[in-house]
Scaffold this motif. Structure first.
Motif, PDB file in Angstrom:
ATOM      1  N   PRO A 174       0.856  -1.282   0.134  1.00 41.77           N
ATOM      2  CA  PRO A 174      -0.066   0.170  -0.011  1.00 41.77           C
ATOM      3  C   PRO A 174       0.877   1.149  -0.007  1.00 41.77           C
ATOM      4  O   PRO A 174       1.967   1.319   0.648  1.00 41.77           O
ATOM      5  CB  PRO A 174      -0.947  -0.411   1.213  1.00 41.77           C
ATOM      6  CG  PRO A 174      -0.103  -1.210   2.068  1.00 41.77           C
ATOM      7  CD  PRO A 174       0.613  -1.982   1.247  1.00 41.77           C
ATOM      8  N   ILE A 175       0.405   2.199  -0.503  1.00 39.18           N
ATOM      9  CA  ILE A 175       1.173   3.516  -0.622  1.00 39.18           C
ATOM     10  C   ILE A 175       0.216   4.567   0.381  1.00 39.18           C
ATOM     11  O   ILE A 175      -0.689   4.520   0.636  1.00 39.18           O
ATOM     12  CB  ILE A 175       1.060   4.125  -2.147  1.00 39.18           C
ATOM     13  CG1 ILE A 175      -0.384   4.510  -2.573  1.00 39.18           C
ATOM     14  CG2 ILE A 175       1.908   3.350  -3.010  1.00 39.18           C
ATOM     15  CD1 ILE A 175      -0.335   5.258  -3.608  1.00 39.18           C
ATOM     16  N   VAL A 176       1.007   5.331   0.741  1.00 37.00           N
ATOM     17  CA  VAL A 176       0.851   6.863   1.382  1.00 37.00           C
ATOM     18  C   VAL A 176       0.951   8.032   0.385  1.00 37.00           C
ATOM     19  O   VAL A 176       1.761   8.321   0.177  1.00 37.00           O
ATOM     20  CB  VAL A 176       1.625   6.890   2.445  1.00 37.00           C
ATOM     21  CG1 VAL A 176       0.950   8.123   3.388  1.00 37.00           C
ATOM     22  CG2 VAL A 176       1.310   5.991   3.681  1.00 37.00           C
ATOM     23  N   ALA A 177      -0.328   8.654   0.095  1.00 36.76           N
ATOM     24  CA  ALA A 177      -0.304   9.674  -0.820  1.00 36.76           C
ATOM     25  C   ALA A 177      -0.291  11.023   0.039  1.00 36.76           C
ATOM     26  O   ALA A 177      -0.840  11.154   1.095  1.00 36.76           O
ATOM     27  CB  ALA A 177      -1.544   9.892  -1.740  1.00 36.76           C
ATOM     28  N   SER A 193      -4.823  10.460 -11.918  1.00 39.59           N
ATOM     29  CA  SER A 193      -4.786   9.005 -12.404  1.00 39.59           C
ATOM     30  C   SER A 193      -4.601   8.193 -10.906  1.00 39.59           C
ATOM     31  O   SER A 193      -5.288   7.373 -10.870  1.00 39.59           O
ATOM     32  CB  SER A 193      -3.847   8.850 -13.520  1.00 39.59           C
ATOM     33  OG  SER A 193      -3.935   9.512 -14.469  1.00 39.59           O
ATOM     34  N   LEU A 194      -3.607   8.541 -10.406  1.00 37.36           N
ATOM     35  CA  LEU A 194      -3.375   7.693  -9.052  1.00 37.36           C
ATOM     36  C   LEU A 194      -4.450   7.647  -7.965  1.00 37.36           C
ATOM     37  O   LEU A 194      -4.827   7.059  -7.634  1.00 37.36           O
ATOM     38  CB  LEU A 194      -2.036   8.182  -8.438  1.00 37.36           C
ATOM     39  CG  LEU A 194      -1.450   7.614  -7.006  1.00 37.36           C
ATOM     40  CD1 LEU A 194      -1.242   5.933  -7.482  1.00 37.36           C
ATOM     41  CD2 LEU A 194      -0.349   8.353  -6.575  1.00 37.36           C
ATOM     42  N   MET A 251      -6.655   4.817  -6.529  1.00 42.16           N
ATOM     43  CA  MET A 251      -6.616   4.243  -5.131  1.00 42.16           C
ATOM     44  C   MET A 251      -8.166   4.300  -4.826  1.00 42.16           C
ATOM     45  O   MET A 251      -8.531   3.289  -4.152  1.00 42.16           O
ATOM     46  CB  MET A 251      -6.020   5.557  -4.513  1.00 42.16           C
ATOM     47  CG  MET A 251      -4.582   5.562  -4.473  1.00 42.16           C
ATOM     48  SD  MET A 251      -3.717   7.136  -3.889  1.00 42.16           S
ATOM     49  CE  MET A 251      -4.395   7.366  -2.075  1.00 42.16           C
ATOM     50  N   LEU A 252      -8.966   5.333  -5.264  1.00 39.83           N
ATOM     51  CA  LEU A 252     -10.393   5.299  -4.986  1.00 39.83           C
ATOM     52  C   LEU A 252     -11.262   3.991  -5.601  1.00 39.83           C
ATOM     53  O   LEU A 252     -12.178   3.509  -5.064  1.00 39.83           O
ATOM     54  CB  LEU A 252     -11.119   6.541  -5.344  1.00 39.83           C
ATOM     55  CG  LEU A 252     -10.430   7.722  -4.294  1.00 39.83           C
ATOM     56  CD1 LEU A 252     -11.158   9.033  -4.999  1.00 39.83           C
ATOM     57  CD2 LEU A 252     -10.593   7.527  -3.103  1.00 39.83           C
ATOM     58  N   SER A 253     -10.563   3.499  -6.884  1.00 38.77           N
ATOM     59  CA  SER A 253     -11.407   2.405  -7.444  1.00 38.77           C
ATOM     60  C   SER A 253     -10.930   1.202  -6.832  1.00 38.77           C
ATOM     61  O   SER A 253     -11.556  -0.025  -6.949  1.00 38.77           O
ATOM     62  CB  SER A 253     -11.165   2.496  -8.689  1.00 38.77           C
ATOM     63  OG  SER A 253      -9.637   2.174  -9.094  1.00 38.77           O
TER      64      SER A 253
END
Length: 64
Positions: A5-8, A26-27, A31-33
């Motif tokens: 997992p990433i932290v935006a 796009s990112l 993430m939301l999808s």
């Protein structure tokens, strides 16, 4: 292999809101999808909310 997992950073969220054509947007959409896993803590959510509220009336935010 599943991607970690990433932290935006807040700057990524702001950039995503400013332009629908950019990589940040796009990112955020990925993430939301659910296609890109991400970490969201309560304090990070509050930071996102605080920044978005300050920018709510900014002419630089793209309308949805």
């Amino acid at each position: 292999m599943v991607a970690p997992p990433i932290v935006a950073d807040t700057n990524v969220i702001v950039a995503a809101l400013r332009s629908r054509a950019g990589t940040s947007n796009s990112l955020l959409r990925l993430m939301l999808s659910g296609d890109v896993p991400f970490v969201l803590t309560a304090s990070l959510a509050w930071e996102y909310e605080s920044v978005v509220k300050r920018l709510a009336h900014s002419p630089y935010i793209s309308p949805s």
